[in-house]
Design a protein around this motif. Structure first.
Motif, PDB file in Angstrom:
ATOM      1  N   UNK A   1       0.820  -1.201   0.000  1.00  0.00           N
ATOM      2  CA  UNK A   1       0.000   0.000   0.000  1.00  0.00           C
ATOM      3  C   UNK A   1       0.861   1.261   0.000  1.00  0.00           C
ATOM      4  N   UNK A   2       2.173   1.093   0.103  1.00  0.00           N
ATOM      5  CA  UNK A   2       3.092   2.227   0.013  1.00  0.00           C
ATOM      6  C   UNK A   2       2.792   3.309   1.026  1.00  0.00           C
ATOM      7  N   UNK A   3       2.755   4.561   0.569  1.00  0.00           N
ATOM      8  CA  UNK A   3       2.531   5.676   1.493  1.00  0.00           C
ATOM      9  C   UNK A   3       1.126   5.660   2.097  1.00  0.00           C
ATOM     10  N   UNK A   4       0.207   4.858   1.529  1.00  0.00           N
ATOM     11  CA  UNK A   4      -1.151   4.758   2.085  1.00  0.00           C
ATOM     12  C   UNK A   4      -1.289   3.656   3.139  1.00  0.00           C
TER      13      UNK A   4
END
Length: 172
Positions: A60-63
């Motif tokens: 989800x990376x930065x999320x």
């Protein structure tokens, strides 16, 4: 419990079978493709292991921060690893964050929130069968994940039981 690599391999095997079934039986390829995309999304990003710091969580990376409150749920509980209910909870949870995001964007852009909600509602109405197919694909992926967990746990218990029988006989 199976590890992430085992889950991914097993899910991809089921996906190959599913693709064959879609190609053979579906006259509506768009919905078949939606099922396949939902299955892939479920395998890589939206699976039951979002309740721990897993590969799907990291994807989800930065999320990924949105999943931290979700991780307060007990790992492998009915709420995260339950058939259908786990998927519904994850989608309702994600929908909450989408609505929050729309609110933030509304504030930043001075576009009324109702405009975004109306557009989202129209998107769902216009593409309801494709969206439903996508969610079904995701649910099939989660089911494969949960079945793999159950099979792995059962296999380990049986293996432990067999080893205990073997070692009991060796010591006599």
């Amino acid at each position: 419990m199976a590890n992430g690599k085992a889950h991914k391999k097993i899910n991809l095997i089921f996906l190959a079978i599913g693709i064959g079934a879609v190609l053979i039986s579906s006259q509506y390829y768009v919905h078949g493709i939606s099922v396949i995309l939902g299955y892939l999304f479920g395998t890589y990003c939206m699976n039951p292991d979002l309740d721990i710091r897993s590969h799907p969580y990291r994807r989800w990376g930065f999320l990924r921060f949105i999943w931290i409150p979700y991780q307060k749920l007990k790992h492998r509980s009915i709420w995260t690893h339950g058939y259908v209910i786990g998927d519904l909870i994850r989608y309702l949870y994600l929908m909450f964050w989408i609505l929050v995001g729309m609110g933030v964007i509304s504030i930043l852009t001075d576009v009324p929130y109702s405009t975004y909600s109306k557009d989202l509602r129209e998107l769902f109405i216009q593409h309801k069968l494709s969206i439903l197919s996508f969610i079904v694909g995701n649910m099939l992926s989660s089911t494969a994940h949960i079945l793999t967990d159950h099979a792995s746990t059962t296999f380990k218990k049986i293996n432990k039981w067999i080893k205990s029988l073997y070692f009991c006989n060796v010591n006599k």
